[in-house]
Motif scaffolding. Structure first.
Motif, PDB file in Angstrom:
ATOM      1  N   THR A  30       0.843  -1.190   0.000  1.00 32.20           N
ATOM      2  CA  THR A  30       0.000   0.000   0.000  1.00 32.20           C
ATOM      3  C   THR A  30       0.884   1.246   0.000  1.00 32.20           C
ATOM      4  OG1 THR A  30      -1.462  -1.280   1.407  1.00 32.20           O
ATOM      5  CG2 THR A  30      -1.970   1.061   1.170  1.00 32.20           C
ATOM      6  N   HIS A 109      -0.123   6.492   6.184  1.00 33.66           N
ATOM      7  CA  HIS A 109      -1.423   5.868   6.374  1.00 33.66           C
ATOM      8  C   HIS A 109      -1.277   4.369   6.552  1.00 33.66           C
ATOM      9  CE1 HIS A 109      -3.524   9.562   5.412  1.00 33.66           C
ATOM     10  NE2 HIS A 109      -2.682   9.734   4.412  1.00 33.66           N
ATOM     11  N   SER A 110      -0.280   3.804   5.899  1.00 30.58           N
ATOM     12  CA  SER A 110      -0.129   2.353   5.950  1.00 30.58           C
ATOM     13  C   SER A 110       1.336   1.963   5.749  1.00 30.58           C
ATOM     14  CB  SER A 110      -1.006   1.727   4.860  1.00 30.58           C
ATOM     15  OG  SER A 110      -1.293   0.385   5.160  1.00 30.58           O
ATOM     16  N   THR A 161       0.214   8.783  -1.818  1.00 27.89           N
ATOM     17  CA  THR A 161      -1.042   8.112  -1.466  1.00 27.89           C
ATOM     18  C   THR A 161      -2.259   8.769  -2.108  1.00 27.89           C
ATOM     19  OG1 THR A 161      -0.074   7.445   0.602  1.00 27.89           O
ATOM     20  CG2 THR A 161      -2.469   7.349   0.474  1.00 27.89           C
ATOM     21  N   ARG A 162      -2.317  10.106  -2.073  1.00 26.41           N
ATOM     22  CA  ARG A 162      -3.509  10.792  -2.595  1.00 26.41           C
ATOM     23  C   ARG A 162      -3.608  10.699  -4.114  1.00 26.41           C
ATOM     24  NH1 ARG A 162      -7.012  11.286   1.625  1.00 26.41           N
ATOM     25  NH2 ARG A 162      -5.803  11.862   3.449  1.00 26.41           N
ATOM     26  N   HIS A 165      -4.435   6.614  -4.669  1.00 25.51           N
ATOM     27  CA  HIS A 165      -5.753   6.148  -4.230  1.00 25.51           C
ATOM     28  C   HIS A 165      -6.867   7.139  -4.490  1.00 25.51           C
ATOM     29  CE1 HIS A 165      -4.216   2.777  -1.370  1.00 25.51           C
ATOM     30  NE2 HIS A 165      -4.153   2.460  -2.637  1.00 25.51           N
ATOM     31  N   GLY A 166      -6.503   8.370  -4.837  1.00 27.93           N
ATOM     32  CA  GLY A 166      -7.539   9.320  -5.209  1.00 27.93           C
ATOM     33  C   GLY A 166      -8.096   8.943  -6.572  1.00 27.93           C
ATOM     34  N   ASP A 311      -2.066  19.388   2.978  1.00 28.67           N
ATOM     35  CA  ASP A 311      -3.438  19.519   2.485  1.00 28.67           C
ATOM     36  C   ASP A 311      -3.752  21.010   2.474  1.00 28.67           C
ATOM     37  OD1 ASP A 311      -4.417  20.344   5.005  1.00 28.67           O
ATOM     38  OD2 ASP A 311      -4.858  18.297   5.611  1.00 28.67           O
ATOM     39  N   ARG A 335     -10.200   4.761  17.366  1.00 33.89           N
ATOM     40  CA  ARG A 335     -10.641   3.563  16.671  1.00 33.89           C
ATOM     41  C   ARG A 335      -9.522   3.072  15.765  1.00 33.89           C
ATOM     42  NH1 ARG A 335     -15.914   1.934  16.040  1.00 33.89           N
ATOM     43  NH2 ARG A 335     -16.726   4.055  16.166  1.00 33.89           N
ATOM     44  N   PRO A 336      -8.488   2.484  16.362  1.00 31.51           N
ATOM     45  CA  PRO A 336      -7.402   1.959  15.528  1.00 31.51           C
ATOM     46  C   PRO A 336      -7.879   0.699  14.828  1.00 31.51           C
ATOM     47  CG  PRO A 336      -7.047   1.350  17.814  1.00 31.51           C
ATOM     48  CD  PRO A 336      -8.296   2.191  17.777  1.00 31.51           C
ATOM     49  N   PRO A 337      -7.214   0.291  13.754  1.00 28.54           N
ATOM     50  CA  PRO A 337      -7.558  -0.992  13.159  1.00 28.54           C
ATOM     51  C   PRO A 337      -7.305  -2.102  14.175  1.00 28.54           C
ATOM     52  CG  PRO A 337      -5.525  -0.114  12.218  1.00 28.54           C
ATOM     53  CD  PRO A 337      -6.096   0.941  13.092  1.00 28.54           C
ATOM     54  N   ALA A 338      -7.972  -3.225  14.011  1.00 26.34           N
ATOM     55  CA  ALA A 338      -7.812  -4.342  14.947  1.00 26.34           C
ATOM     56  C   ALA A 338      -7.793  -5.637  14.152  1.00 26.34           C
ATOM     57  CB  ALA A 338      -8.986  -4.351  15.925  1.00 26.34           C
ATOM     58  N   CYS A 365      -0.740  -7.521   8.673  1.00 25.10           N
ATOM     59  CA  CYS A 365      -1.857  -7.312   9.597  1.00 25.10           C
ATOM     60  C   CYS A 365      -1.425  -7.619  11.024  1.00 25.10           C
ATOM     61  CB  CYS A 365      -3.004  -8.272   9.295  1.00 25.10           C
ATOM     62  SG  CYS A 365      -3.851  -7.987   7.772  1.00 25.10           S
ATOM     63  N   LEU A 368      -0.583  -5.643  14.183  1.00 27.44           N
ATOM     64  CA  LEU A 368      -1.606  -5.190  15.127  1.00 27.44           C
ATOM     65  C   LEU A 368      -1.533  -5.955  16.448  1.00 27.44           C
ATOM     66  CD1 LEU A 368      -4.549  -4.854  12.589  1.00 27.44           C
ATOM     67  CD2 LEU A 368      -3.205  -3.008  13.584  1.00 27.44           C
ATOM     68  N   MET A 439      -2.810  -7.850   4.486  1.00 27.50           N
ATOM     69  CA  MET A 439      -2.997  -6.426   4.725  1.00 27.50           C
ATOM     70  C   MET A 439      -3.192  -5.638   3.439  1.00 27.50           C
ATOM     71  SD  MET A 439      -0.920  -3.971   7.266  1.00 27.50           S
ATOM     72  CE  MET A 439       0.511  -3.641   6.286  1.00 27.50           C
TER      73      MET A 439
END
Lengths: 580, 200
Positions: A30, A109-110, A161-162, A165-166, A311, A335-338, A365, A368, A439
């Motif tokens: 990613t 971001h990743s 990234t933008r 993935h944009g 930005d 709220r992190p990824p889990a 992954c 995590l 992931m």
């Protein structure tokens, strides 16, 4: 042509295909993964998931020498893995066009860092194109092939990234077939022994780069948008151009399409008209430093942040010292990824959190596992680092455990395991075999035998590990908590190198989903549950388990539960049951 | 071509796995089909695993940045309560609307007592939003027999606040969904629209 909504990565694939691309290779990462996923749909392109970025680079480069247009795609840290061929191939040059797509991840971001790939390109003397949106990605990648062939050099297309993935509006055109070039044996050009490499380096510095600099001045991918000379003017590239336009609609802008090497005459013209100039670029001050080396006085990273993502708000705050009126921000909740409900790895991290040994982690992954409630990972540095770092810990007198995913093991874990065996290590390695590259969105890897296009052959991890010479090899189902903990404890006690293969498919791939198709979801009997003084089930870190605020008793959110039953095994009060 | 539609910024937010990216994709395609320039930006990868997910959709005659600036969003479509709160400061101070899915998903840190889940989310939203539409999409989706179409219910409700005709939405849904899931998604969309109309 029809207007289509494409991501930057998809647009690159369409553009490369239109330019007659024949061979493409990548290791998923990613934000670069979709380039190859999109290319795989074109029958004219041979596309593969390679074991790692270095291999991908060499496959694609070999194809370019073989006479067909080819590309390799990777995320920024992948270029570190591929740096060896990247540097030397700039000396040797290409035959047919060869494009290196690198997607940086400012803001992480990743990713584990936010290095700027343009630094690598400049160091290797490879020209860099920077599209700002999908429409430009489509155009620029086609031009990259032309530049590569014209100057006999690899060409980098730097995405962020933008841009990757944009999505934006693209009008993809038809494919133009490019006849294969003849391959001629040319040892002076392609055999980089010192005598040849010295000549190739001189040709690169004295012939190719000066020509490329002159060419940069004539390139129609740069754009000068005039503005009021009294106002601050901008030199910019990539997605940062759009942020500048958003906040400063009527200022002069020089948008660089090729950000290295710079168009020196065009810059002279720009600086002649606009005396006050600021450089706005995503990542490091690469353009800024070049401009300063050319003797221009510019602003840039003295005002703008040196880390994180740009930005429009950032530009407005840092350059104008203002912000648009907006409602007051409110605190939401972290709220992190889990790890997913039903993730096969929960059992491994549950065991490791009880065993309390240092855990050398890896990339996937399963990183995590470092988060609460497990906190069962001490390090995450780079792909494949877990095994050699555990061996290093061992040499420092500390017994550590390495945890590595199956795809990562093939990427760069194997060499570390061979090193451990060869050098007489005793460390324990846990290989998480979930039959996918999780992931990045479930790509195949050698352990699955599933390739990007047509069938290949499967490489068996267990056989490979045994062939390397590991004698203590155990295969466990990580959803059997007791067996998993026992196997890891045994492996740690074992004299000599040991491997535990935790084998169960990812819950998000069809093979994994099937396992639970007939399984009822679980529920917690509040009569039997003792609540806060136990909370054993919370230690499996399942997002489907929540806690009642009034009673302190856990309950299972039925629409999240997959019915894996791992929590059931942790309950000392036998309060967790399948729903009838 | 539609009559001129000014630059519009929409934030679609929720929890990984809720179909946020799909909903945002439908919206962006509708704007594309309406002949507008569109940009859409989201972050994939690690953020999907039950973490916060957001997609920015911008459309109009000319769109530069793929990222929405604080204080400029006309519409916030939130698939979960706390996720609505996370983006309120991106709303325009006036002339804005919020569509809220009637759903709470408590994340692990709150379950483990490391953080607290916000209270009175609707109350806060009412103070900020020019218009607030609360939609019980999970209930509708369950009634339709497929919990996974909750996102399309929310989208249907949100569509009533956007300047595109219903048949254009239906055409894009028909293009995007596989035949097997199309009918239920079209129903979910219609139900979402109906809910929006009856609650206003």
């Amino acid at each position: 042509m029809a207007r289509r909504l494409l991501s930057g990565n998809e647009a690159l694939a369409y553009g490369a295909w239109a330019a007659g691309l024949k061979v493409a290779a990548a290791y998923p990462g990613t934000p670069s993964t979709e380039v190859l996923e999109t290319l795989a749909r074109f029958p004219e392109v041979r596309a593969e998931w390679s074991t790692n970025e270095k291999v991908a680079y060499e496959v694609a480069y070999g194809a370019a020498l073989g006479g067909v247009r080819s590309l390799v795609a990777m995320k920024h840290v992948g270029l570190n893995v591929a740096a060896d061929p990247f540097f030397s191939s700039a000396y040797a040059g290409v035959n047919a066009g060869f494009v290196v797509i690198v997607a940086d991840d400012p803001g992480m971001h990743s990713s584990q860092n936010e290095q700027d790939s343009r630094r690598h390109a400049k160091a290797a003397r490879v020209p860099v194109l920077e599209p700002s949106d999908p429409a430009e990605a489509y155009l620029f990648v086609q031009r990259a092939f032309e530049i590569s062939e014209r100057f006999d050099l690899p060409v980098m297309v730097r995405m962020t990234t933008r841009v990757s993935h944009g999505k934006g509006v693209v009008e993809p055109g038809k494919r133009r077939e490019v006849p294969p070039r003849e391959y001629r044996k040319d040892m002076q050009k392609y055999v980089m022994v010192p005598a040849n490499a010295r000549v190739r380096h001189r040709i690169l510095e004295e012939e190719k780069l000066p020509a490329l600099r002159r060419f940069s001045d004539t390139l129609d991918l740069h754009r000068l948008e005039p503005g009021d000379p009294e106002k601050l003017a901008f030199v910019t590239s990539g997605v940062a151009y759009h942020y500048v336009r958003e906040v400063f609609p009527d200022h002069a802008v020089l948008k660089l399409g090729l950000s290295w090497p710079l168009p020196e005459r065009l810059l002279e013209e720009f600086f002649g008209t606009y005396p006050r100039v600021m450089v706005v670029e995503e990542g490091d001050p690469v353009i800024e430093e070049e401009l300063k080396a050319l003797g221009y006085s510019v602003e840039g990273k003295n005002r703008l942040p040196r880390y994180g993502e740009l930005d429009p708000s950032v530009l407005r705050a840092r350059i104008l010292g203002s912000e648009l009126p907006h409602p007051e921000p409110r605190k939401a909740v972290s709220r992190p990824p889990a790890l997913c409900p039903g993730c096969p790895y929960t059992g491994v991290f549950w065991s490791l959190s009880l065993l309390k040994k240092p855990v050398m982690g890896d990339i996937g992954c399963y990183t995590l596992g470092a988060l609460p409630p497990f906190q069962a990972m001490d390090t995450t540095i780079d792909m494949g680092a877990s095994i050699p770092m555990a061996f290093g810990m061992e040499k420092a007198g500390r017994q550590a455990v390495a945890v590595i995913g199956d795809s990562t093991f093939f990427h760069s874990g194997v060499a570390g395991l061979i090193d451990l065996v060869y050098n007489g290590g005793h460390s324990t390695v846990i290989i998480l075999e979930n039959d996918t590259t999780g992931m990045t969105g479930h790509q195949g890897h050698p352990g699955t035998g599933k390739t990007l296009q047509n069938g290949g052959r499967r490489v068996d991890i267990e056989q490979l590990v045994r062939a390397i010479g590991v004698e203590h090899v155990q295969v466990v189902d990580p959803h059997d908590l007791k067996a998993t903990k026992r196997a890891i404890s045994e492996a740690i006690r074992h004299e000599g190198p040991s491997v535990v293969i935790a084998r169960r498919p990812c819950v998000l791939i069809p093979e994994g989903r099937e396992l639970y198709q007939e399984e009822p979801v679980r529920w917690i009997d509040p009569e039997a549950c003792v609540g806060a003084r136990c909370h054993s089930c919370l230690r499996v870190g399942c997002p489907a388990i929540s806690v009642d605020k009034e009673t302190g008793k856990p309950y299972i959110v039925d629409f999240l539960c997959v019915g894996c039953g791992v929590c059931e095994q942790t309950c000392p009060y036998d309060a967790i049951h399948p729903v009838d | 071509m539609m009559p001129s539609i000014p630059l519009t910024n929409v934030i679609v937010a929720g929890v990984g796995g809720q179909g946020i990216l799909t909903a945002a994709e439908v919206l962006a395609r509708v704007a594309l089909e309406a002949g507008l320039e569109v940009k859409k930006s989201e972050v994939k990868g690690l953020s999907q695993r039950g973490g916060s997910v957001v997609s920015f959709v911008r459309f109009g005659p000319r769109v530069y940045s793929p990222v929405i600036e604080k204080g400029t969003a006309q519409l916030l479509v939130a698939f979960e309560r706390a996720e609505a709160l996370r983006w309120v400061h991106f709303l325009k101070p006036e002339d804005n609307a919020v569509v809220l899915n009637d759903l709470t998903v408590v994340p692990l840190p709150a379950t483990l007592g490391l953080d607290t889940y916000p209270q009175d989310v609707e109350e806060t939203l009412r103070q900020v939003a020019g218009r607030l539409l609360v939609v019980n999409a999970p209930a509708v989706a369950n009634r339709l027999g497929n919990p996974l179409v909750a996102n399309t219910v929310v989208l249907g409700a949100a569509s009533t606040l956007l300047p595109f005709p219903e048949d254009l939405w239906q055409r894009v849904l028909t293009d995007l969904f596989r035949r097997k899931y199309l009918e239920v998604n079209l129903q979910a969309f219609a139900e979402g629209r109906r809910l929006a109309h009856t609650s206003s």
